[in-house]
Scaffold this motif. Structure first.
Motif, PDB file in Angstrom:
ATOM      1  N   ARG A 125       0.702  -1.273  -0.089  1.00 36.84           N
ATOM      2  CA  ARG A 125      -0.122  -0.004   0.003  1.00 36.84           C
ATOM      3  C   ARG A 125       0.838   1.181  -0.006  1.00 36.84           C
ATOM      4  O   ARG A 125       0.416   2.429   0.177  1.00 36.84           O
ATOM      5  CB  ARG A 125      -1.043  -0.031   1.075  1.00 36.84           C
ATOM      6  CG  ARG A 125      -2.004  -1.162   1.460  1.00 36.84           C
ATOM      7  CD  ARG A 125      -2.696  -1.224   2.637  1.00 36.84           C
ATOM      8  NE  ARG A 125      -3.547  -0.100   2.734  1.00 36.84           N
ATOM      9  CZ  ARG A 125      -5.029  -0.075   2.314  1.00 36.84           C
ATOM     10  NH1 ARG A 125      -5.306  -1.059   1.382  1.00 36.84           N
ATOM     11  NH2 ARG A 125      -5.633   1.208   2.557  1.00 36.84           N
ATOM     12  N   LEU A 126       2.207   1.145   0.093  1.00 39.55           N
ATOM     13  CA  LEU A 126       3.123   2.275   0.073  1.00 39.55           C
ATOM     14  C   LEU A 126       3.520   2.348  -1.217  1.00 39.55           C
ATOM     15  O   LEU A 126       4.149   1.782  -1.924  1.00 39.55           O
ATOM     16  CB  LEU A 126       4.160   1.825   0.861  1.00 39.55           C
ATOM     17  CG  LEU A 126       5.381   2.912   1.093  1.00 39.55           C
ATOM     18  CD1 LEU A 126       4.777   4.128   1.765  1.00 39.55           C
ATOM     19  CD2 LEU A 126       6.705   2.449   1.940  1.00 39.55           C
ATOM     20  N   ARG A 127       3.647   3.697  -1.702  1.00 41.20           N
ATOM     21  CA  ARG A 127       4.169   4.254  -2.856  1.00 41.20           C
ATOM     22  C   ARG A 127       5.198   5.255  -2.567  1.00 41.20           C
ATOM     23  O   ARG A 127       5.224   6.087  -1.603  1.00 41.20           O
ATOM     24  CB  ARG A 127       3.018   5.056  -3.805  1.00 41.20           C
ATOM     25  CG  ARG A 127       1.812   4.471  -3.998  1.00 41.20           C
ATOM     26  CD  ARG A 127       0.984   5.294  -5.139  1.00 41.20           C
ATOM     27  NE  ARG A 127       0.645   6.583  -4.438  1.00 41.20           N
ATOM     28  CZ  ARG A 127      -0.200   7.018  -3.820  1.00 41.20           C
ATOM     29  NH1 ARG A 127      -1.048   5.963  -3.126  1.00 41.20           N
ATOM     30  NH2 ARG A 127      -0.540   8.224  -3.444  1.00 41.20           N
ATOM     31  N   LEU A 128       6.433   4.991  -3.209  1.00 44.71           N
ATOM     32  CA  LEU A 128       7.563   5.964  -3.030  1.00 44.71           C
ATOM     33  C   LEU A 128       7.892   6.952  -4.215  1.00 44.71           C
ATOM     34  O   LEU A 128       7.709   6.708  -5.406  1.00 44.71           O
ATOM     35  CB  LEU A 128       8.766   4.771  -2.973  1.00 44.71           C
ATOM     36  CG  LEU A 128      10.180   5.526  -2.339  1.00 44.71           C
ATOM     37  CD1 LEU A 128      10.112   6.066  -1.218  1.00 44.71           C
ATOM     38  CD2 LEU A 128      11.073   4.394  -2.673  1.00 44.71           C
ATOM     39  N   HIS A 129       7.994   8.198  -3.710  1.00 45.52           N
ATOM     40  CA  HIS A 129       8.373   9.049  -4.661  1.00 45.52           C
ATOM     41  C   HIS A 129       9.832   9.692  -4.343  1.00 45.52           C
ATOM     42  O   HIS A 129       9.907  10.509  -3.278  1.00 45.52           O
ATOM     43  CB  HIS A 129       7.220  10.363  -4.583  1.00 45.52           C
ATOM     44  CG  HIS A 129       7.553  11.250  -5.813  1.00 45.52           C
ATOM     45  ND1 HIS A 129       6.341  12.231  -6.172  1.00 45.52           N
ATOM     46  CD2 HIS A 129       8.454  11.657  -6.735  1.00 45.52           C
ATOM     47  CE1 HIS A 129       6.861  13.100  -6.904  1.00 45.52           C
ATOM     48  NE2 HIS A 129       8.093  12.699  -7.107  1.00 45.52           N
ATOM     49  N   LEU A 130      10.811   9.582  -5.016  1.00 47.80           N
ATOM     50  CA  LEU A 130      12.064  10.067  -4.759  1.00 47.80           C
ATOM     51  C   LEU A 130      12.459  11.254  -5.548  1.00 47.80           C
ATOM     52  O   LEU A 130      12.005  11.361  -6.612  1.00 47.80           O
ATOM     53  CB  LEU A 130      13.321   9.206  -5.196  1.00 47.80           C
ATOM     54  CG  LEU A 130      12.996   7.557  -4.500  1.00 47.80           C
ATOM     55  CD1 LEU A 130      14.064   6.880  -5.119  1.00 47.80           C
ATOM     56  CD2 LEU A 130      13.104   7.968  -2.913  1.00 47.80           C
ATOM     57  N   LEU A 131      12.794  12.217  -4.788  1.00 45.38           N
ATOM     58  CA  LEU A 131      13.348  13.815  -5.290  1.00 45.38           C
ATOM     59  C   LEU A 131      14.770  13.784  -5.183  1.00 45.38           C
ATOM     60  O   LEU A 131      15.068  14.038  -4.077  1.00 45.38           O
ATOM     61  CB  LEU A 131      12.442  14.709  -4.754  1.00 45.38           C
ATOM     62  CG  LEU A 131      10.854  14.846  -4.748  1.00 45.38           C
ATOM     63  CD1 LEU A 131      10.407  14.044  -3.675  1.00 45.38           C
ATOM     64  CD2 LEU A 131      10.319  16.110  -4.897  1.00 45.38           C
ATOM     65  N   LEU A 132      15.522  13.489  -6.241  1.00 45.79           N
ATOM     66  CA  LEU A 132      17.112  13.449  -6.140  1.00 45.79           C
ATOM     67  C   LEU A 132      17.352  14.902  -6.712  1.00 45.79           C
ATOM     68  O   LEU A 132      17.075  15.124  -7.941  1.00 45.79           O
ATOM     69  CB  LEU A 132      17.438  12.386  -6.746  1.00 45.79           C
ATOM     70  CG  LEU A 132      16.988  11.050  -6.426  1.00 45.79           C
ATOM     71  CD1 LEU A 132      17.555   9.815  -7.297  1.00 45.79           C
ATOM     72  CD2 LEU A 132      17.192  10.704  -4.996  1.00 45.79           C
ATOM     73  N   ASP A 133      18.161  15.515  -5.974  1.00 45.56           N
ATOM     74  CA  ASP A 133      18.628  16.884  -6.349  1.00 45.56           C
ATOM     75  C   ASP A 133      20.004  17.264  -5.391  1.00 45.56           C
ATOM     76  O   ASP A 133      19.420  17.264  -4.236  1.00 45.56           O
ATOM     77  CB  ASP A 133      17.577  18.151  -6.172  1.00 45.56           C
ATOM     78  CG  ASP A 133      17.853  19.133  -7.161  1.00 45.56           C
ATOM     79  OD1 ASP A 133      19.148  19.676  -6.943  1.00 45.56           O
ATOM     80  OD2 ASP A 133      17.090  19.637  -7.603  1.00 45.56           O
ATOM     81  N   ASP A 134      21.010  17.689  -5.748  1.00 43.34           N
ATOM     82  CA  ASP A 134      22.150  18.073  -4.916  1.00 43.34           C
ATOM     83  C   ASP A 134      22.044  19.120  -4.338  1.00 43.34           C
ATOM     84  O   ASP A 134      22.535  19.883  -3.441  1.00 43.34           O
ATOM     85  CB  ASP A 134      23.494  18.070  -5.818  1.00 43.34           C
ATOM     86  CG  ASP A 134      23.709  16.584  -6.189  1.00 43.34           C
ATOM     87  OD1 ASP A 134      23.535  15.766  -5.319  1.00 43.34           O
ATOM     88  OD2 ASP A 134      24.339  16.396  -7.146  1.00 43.34           O
ATOM     89  N   THR A 135      20.921  20.253  -4.984  1.00 42.49           N
ATOM     90  CA  THR A 135      20.386  21.412  -3.987  1.00 42.49           C
ATOM     91  C   THR A 135      19.421  21.051  -3.274  1.00 42.49           C
ATOM     92  O   THR A 135      18.405  20.690  -3.405  1.00 42.49           O
ATOM     93  CB  THR A 135      20.115  22.390  -5.062  1.00 42.49           C
ATOM     94  OG1 THR A 135      21.047  22.670  -5.797  1.00 42.49           O
ATOM     95  CG2 THR A 135      19.812  23.825  -4.445  1.00 42.49           C
TER      96      THR A 135
END
Length: 304
Positions: A125-135
């Motif tokens: 039931r878990l969704r993963l949203h990765l926001l990858l940014d070096d800033t």
């Protein structure tokens, strides 16, 4: 009595009426509610008075619904059922990871996260949203549940949990060192070209070194080239643009292959602390707690 208080009292009495009908008697309802029959009867009378209608016929043997009670009871029972359903939904949110987990991290952490968050795959039931940014991004504006930050952490508006540390290495391409010369001690580093991320404070970056016999040195550098992604900085370093401080995990292959070489190998950079950062909240939902446990286990097991 204000309108909000009157409504709250009305809703409580509606729930009590549904409980009386479900229990079959006022005394049974009182036992289930931890109250007394007289108190329950009083609340029922107040509800009937506010409606201007009798809801129950009372006798010594049983209670029966009046016509008004038969019409009123389904809505009261549905209200109680909805309240219980809402509680159960929050219990699942508290105990079982579900919904969308928005996690921010530096770009170089993509591979680490794939491994560290593997335990979360067991929760469908878990969704993963990765926001990858070096800033670093604004956790509140971007609705981020959890972020990984590297280096010093001073933002008092957020909660930081230290996960571990990463070893840093100072390196450069052989061609750059052949052209510009090999630094012999930290004091010579300031005269070299540097590659780096934009400093958060706008000030020059300070690097702390530990050397032989406990010697320490601090070097303040102003990069010749700034980039918002470490992958770009590593590519520039490989092309001979200048000195580059990278995480050993990230540049290990380039070092092993000789495409980058360590600079001042007798001097060690202070490790970079890794923090898990969350917005300030009294209680975290299950999705955040489970992610934190997975990250703590990953970084703790590998010693940073």
């Amino acid at each position: 009595m204000n309108e909000a208080q009157a409504l709250a009292d009305k809703l409580r009495r509606m729930a009590l009426f549904a409980e009386i009908v479900d229990s079959g008697s006022i005394s049974a309802a009182a036992r289930r509610l931890g109250s007394t029959p007289s108190a329950v009867s009083q609340q029922l009378r107040l509800l009937e008075r506010s409606l201007g209608l009798v809801l129950l016929h009372r006798s010594t043997r049983r209670l029966t619904l009046t016509e008004a009670g038969e019409r009123y009871h389904p809505a009261c029972a549905a209200m109680v059922a909805q309240a219980r359903s809402a509680d159960q939904a929050l219990e699942r949110l508290r105990d079982e990871p579900e919904g969308e987990l928005r996690l921010a991290a530096p770009i170089g952490f993509g591979d680490r996260l794939a491994s560290a968050l593997e335990p979360l795959r067991r929760h469908p039931r878990l969704r993963l949203h990765l926001l990858l940014d070096d800033t670093p991004i604004d956790l509140i504006a971007e609705r981020v549940d959890l972020a990984l930050r590297v280096g010093r952490f001073t933002d008092s508006a957020l909660v930081a949990r230290r996960l571990g540390e990463l070893q840093r290495v100072l390196g450069a391409a052989p061609r750059y060192l052949a052209e510009r010369g090999w630094p012999r001690d930290p004091g010579e580093l300031a005269g070299h070209d540097w590659l780096g991320l934009p400093p958060r404070s706008g000030a020059a970056t300070a690097l702390e070194f530990q050397g032989p016999q406990g010697a320490r040195a601090e070097v303040r550098v102003e990069p010749r080239v700034l980039a918002s992604q470490v992958t770009v900085l590593e590519a520039l370093a490989l092309e001979g643009w200048g000195l580059y401080v990278g995480m050993r995990d990230d540049v290990g292959a380039a070092l092993d292959q000789g495409r980058l070489v360590p600079v001042l190998p007798d001097w060690r950079l202070e490790p970079a602390a890794v923090f898990a950062v969350t917005p300030r909240r009294d209680e975290q939902p299950a999705k955040v707690r489970h992610a934190l446990r997975a990250l703590q286990a990953h970084f703790g097991a590998r010693g940073g």
